[in-house]
Motif scaffolding. Sequence first.
Motif, PDB file in Angstrom:
ATOM      1  N   LEU A  34       0.853  -1.184   0.000  1.00  0.00           N
ATOM      2  CA  LEU A  34       0.000   0.000   0.000  1.00  0.00           C
ATOM      3  C   LEU A  34       0.887   1.230   0.000  1.00  0.00           C
ATOM      4  O   LEU A  34       1.784   1.352   0.834  1.00  0.00           O
ATOM      5  CB  LEU A  34      -0.899   0.003   1.241  1.00  0.00           C
ATOM      6  N   GLU A  35       0.628   2.133  -0.937  1.00  0.00           N
ATOM      7  CA  GLU A  35       1.461   3.329  -1.070  1.00  0.00           C
ATOM      8  C   GLU A  35       0.906   4.490  -0.246  1.00  0.00           C
ATOM      9  O   GLU A  35      -0.223   4.932  -0.450  1.00  0.00           O
ATOM     10  CB  GLU A  35       1.547   3.753  -2.541  1.00  0.00           C
ATOM     11  N   LEU A  36       1.723   4.966   0.671  1.00  0.00           N
ATOM     12  CA  LEU A  36       1.387   6.143   1.475  1.00  0.00           C
ATOM     13  C   LEU A  36       1.829   7.382   0.706  1.00  0.00           C
ATOM     14  O   LEU A  36       2.942   7.427   0.178  1.00  0.00           O
ATOM     15  CB  LEU A  36       2.102   6.081   2.821  1.00  0.00           C
ATOM     16  N   VAL A  37       0.966   8.402   0.637  1.00  0.00           N
ATOM     17  CA  VAL A  37       1.275   9.595  -0.166  1.00  0.00           C
ATOM     18  C   VAL A  37       1.236  10.901   0.623  1.00  0.00           C
ATOM     19  O   VAL A  37       1.655  11.938   0.112  1.00  0.00           O
ATOM     20  CB  VAL A  37       0.338   9.699  -1.397  1.00  0.00           C
ATOM     21  N   ASP A  38       0.754  10.880   1.840  1.00  0.00           N
ATOM     22  CA  ASP A  38       0.662  12.087   2.657  1.00  0.00           C
ATOM     23  C   ASP A  38       1.732  12.006   3.745  1.00  0.00           C
ATOM     24  O   ASP A  38       1.681  11.119   4.598  1.00  0.00           O
ATOM     25  CB  ASP A  38      -0.740  12.174   3.283  1.00  0.00           C
ATOM     26  N   PRO A  39       2.716  12.901   3.739  1.00  0.00           N
ATOM     27  CA  PRO A  39       3.825  12.795   4.695  1.00  0.00           C
ATOM     28  C   PRO A  39       3.411  12.898   6.159  1.00  0.00           C
ATOM     29  O   PRO A  39       4.165  12.495   7.038  1.00  0.00           O
ATOM     30  CB  PRO A  39       4.762  13.938   4.303  1.00  0.00           C
ATOM     31  N   ARG A  40       2.227  13.388   6.439  1.00  0.00           N
ATOM     32  CA  ARG A  40       1.751  13.390   7.829  1.00  0.00           C
ATOM     33  C   ARG A  40       1.501  11.975   8.319  1.00  0.00           C
ATOM     34  O   ARG A  40       1.515  11.711   9.521  1.00  0.00           O
ATOM     35  CB  ARG A  40       0.462  14.210   7.956  1.00  0.00           C
ATOM     36  N   PHE A  41       1.297  11.060   7.386  1.00  0.00           N
ATOM     37  CA  PHE A  41       1.019   9.664   7.703  1.00  0.00           C
ATOM     38  C   PHE A  41       2.141   8.828   7.091  1.00  0.00           C
ATOM     39  O   PHE A  41       1.956   8.102   6.125  1.00  0.00           O
ATOM     40  CB  PHE A  41      -0.369   9.276   7.180  1.00  0.00           C
ATOM     41  N   TYR A  42       3.330   8.969   7.674  1.00  0.00           N
ATOM     42  CA  TYR A  42       4.571   8.403   7.149  1.00  0.00           C
ATOM     43  C   TYR A  42       4.729   6.922   7.450  1.00  0.00           C
ATOM     44  O   TYR A  42       5.592   6.267   6.887  1.00  0.00           O
ATOM     45  CB  TYR A  42       5.771   9.172   7.695  1.00  0.00           C
ATOM     46  N   HIS A  43       3.933   6.394   8.370  1.00  0.00           N
ATOM     47  CA  HIS A  43       3.935   4.969   8.696  1.00  0.00           C
ATOM     48  C   HIS A  43       2.525   4.417   8.485  1.00  0.00           C
ATOM     49  O   HIS A  43       1.536   5.114   8.722  1.00  0.00           O
ATOM     50  CB  HIS A  43       4.289   4.740  10.166  1.00  0.00           C
ATOM     51  N   LEU A  44       2.449   3.153   8.122  1.00  0.00           N
ATOM     52  CA  LEU A  44       1.152   2.514   7.928  1.00  0.00           C
ATOM     53  C   LEU A  44       0.331   2.491   9.217  1.00  0.00           C
ATOM     54  O   LEU A  44      -0.884   2.626   9.186  1.00  0.00           O
ATOM     55  CB  LEU A  44       1.353   1.092   7.399  1.00  0.00           C
ATOM     56  N   ASP A  45       1.004   2.360  10.361  1.00  0.00           N
ATOM     57  CA  ASP A  45       0.255   2.244  11.616  1.00  0.00           C
ATOM     58  C   ASP A  45      -0.347   3.554  12.107  1.00  0.00           C
ATOM     59  O   ASP A  45      -1.009   3.569  13.145  1.00  0.00           O
ATOM     60  CB  ASP A  45       1.087   1.570  12.710  1.00  0.00           C
ATOM     61  N   VAL A  46      -0.172   4.632  11.369  1.00  0.00           N
ATOM     62  CA  VAL A  46      -0.914   5.860  11.670  1.00  0.00           C
ATOM     63  C   VAL A  46      -1.961   6.139  10.595  1.00  0.00           C
ATOM     64  O   VAL A  46      -2.682   7.133  10.669  1.00  0.00           O
ATOM     65  CB  VAL A  46       0.016   7.084  11.892  1.00  0.00           C
ATOM     66  N   ALA A  47      -2.075   5.241   9.610  1.00  0.00           N
ATOM     67  CA  ALA A  47      -3.052   5.370   8.531  1.00  0.00           C
ATOM     68  C   ALA A  47      -4.087   4.249   8.533  1.00  0.00           C
ATOM     69  O   ALA A  47      -5.160   4.392   7.952  1.00  0.00           O
ATOM     70  CB  ALA A  47      -2.339   5.404   7.182  1.00  0.00           C
ATOM     71  N   ILE A  48      -3.761   3.134   9.196  1.00  0.00           N
ATOM     72  CA  ILE A  48      -4.659   1.973   9.311  1.00  0.00           C
ATOM     73  C   ILE A  48      -4.589   1.446  10.734  1.00  0.00           C
ATOM     74  O   ILE A  48      -3.505   1.352  11.308  1.00  0.00           O
ATOM     75  CB  ILE A  48      -4.264   0.816   8.358  1.00  0.00           C
ATOM     76  N   ALA A  49      -5.732   1.054  11.262  1.00  0.00           N
ATOM     77  CA  ALA A  49      -5.789   0.322  12.528  1.00  0.00           C
ATOM     78  C   ALA A  49      -6.429  -1.033  12.263  1.00  0.00           C
ATOM     79  O   ALA A  49      -7.469  -1.114  11.605  1.00  0.00           O
ATOM     80  CB  ALA A  49      -6.606   1.084  13.569  1.00  0.00           C
ATOM     81  N   VAL A  50      -5.793  -2.093  12.737  1.00  0.00           N
ATOM     82  CA  VAL A  50      -6.383  -3.424  12.647  1.00  0.00           C
ATOM     83  C   VAL A  50      -7.320  -3.587  13.849  1.00  0.00           C
ATOM     84  O   VAL A  50      -6.881  -3.547  14.994  1.00  0.00           O
ATOM     85  CB  VAL A  50      -5.297  -4.525  12.650  1.00  0.00           C
ATOM     86  N   LEU A  51      -8.600  -3.733  13.567  1.00  0.00           N
ATOM     87  CA  LEU A  51      -9.597  -3.883  14.625  1.00  0.00           C
ATOM     88  C   LEU A  51      -9.779  -5.348  15.008  1.00  0.00           C
ATOM     89  O   LEU A  51     -10.018  -5.672  16.160  1.00  0.00           O
ATOM     90  CB  LEU A  51     -10.925  -3.274  14.183  1.00  0.00           C
ATOM     91  N   ASP A  52      -9.688  -6.232  14.024  1.00  0.00           N
ATOM     92  CA  ASP A  52      -9.758  -7.674  14.240  1.00  0.00           C
ATOM     93  C   ASP A  52      -8.892  -8.310  13.170  1.00  0.00           C
ATOM     94  O   ASP A  52      -9.096  -8.050  11.978  1.00  0.00           O
ATOM     95  CB  ASP A  52     -11.209  -8.162  14.145  1.00  0.00           C
ATOM     96  N   ASP A  53      -7.936  -9.123  13.564  1.00  0.00           N
ATOM     97  CA  ASP A  53      -6.983  -9.673  12.590  1.00  0.00           C
ATOM     98  C   ASP A  53      -7.539 -10.826  11.762  1.00  0.00           C
ATOM     99  O   ASP A  53      -6.883 -11.315  10.851  1.00  0.00           O
ATOM    100  CB  ASP A  53      -5.671 -10.073  13.259  1.00  0.00           C
ATOM    101  N   GLY A  54      -8.751 -11.278  12.070  1.00  0.00           N
ATOM    102  CA  GLY A  54      -9.354 -12.339  11.282  1.00  0.00           C
ATOM    103  C   GLY A  54      -8.873 -13.723  11.649  1.00  0.00           C
ATOM    104  O   GLY A  54      -9.150 -14.682  10.931  1.00  0.00           O
ATOM    105  N   ASN A  55      -8.178 -13.880  12.765  1.00  0.00           N
ATOM    106  CA  ASN A  55      -7.715 -15.204  13.183  1.00  0.00           C
ATOM    107  C   ASN A  55      -8.823 -16.038  13.806  1.00  0.00           C
ATOM    108  O   ASN A  55      -8.688 -17.235  13.947  1.00  0.00           O
ATOM    109  CB  ASN A  55      -6.540 -15.087  14.165  1.00  0.00           C
TER     110      ASN A  55
END
Length: 184
Positions: free
Chosen positions: A100-121
């Motif tokens: 997944l390509e991040l394009v906004d430098p305010r969200f430089y890491h995936l973990d500030v752009a996505i939260a895993v609510l349930d991992d599906g395990n």
Amino acid sequence: LIEPMPGQPDMVFAANGGLVVGGRAYGAKFRFPERAAEGHAYASWLVRSGITVAEPTHTNEGEGDFLALGTMILAGTGFRTSLAAHIEAAEALDRPVVSLELVDPRFYHLDVAIAVLDDGNGDAPAEIAYYPGAFSKHSQRTLRDLFPDAVICSEADARVLGLNAVSDGHHVVLPTAAKGLAGA
């Protein structure tokens, strides 16, 4: 618990120290030289804890840019983690990786752009929340296709790091300022 190293104040961001999946780890190789020693410290700790660690050759910032779900790994690129690290992580952990390509430098890491609510395990499919504006158009489409029922986070809640959350699949811990996301 890992002992802090003198001169390494960013060790408080422990998730960046690698990615552990199924008893194996893919180590971190930080973009900035100021953090380089952290990668070795976390890898050594993991090995002492009985976890096999694949040493990275490509720049990656661990769980800052890799989020493990039950059947796949979501991987961010654009600011800190190289695309080549996604291939390396897939090989090291024997899991499919969705880039997944991040394009906004305010969200430089995936973990500030996505939260895993349930991992599906468990019995339910994986669930996420994300801020679309952090991603390229192609990555937005990928997320919509993979997670049609995802919680969409507002820019305001994303800016207060609302997506830098922790969830056990039932309870979500997130910043109190992310009121809209908490309600969703």
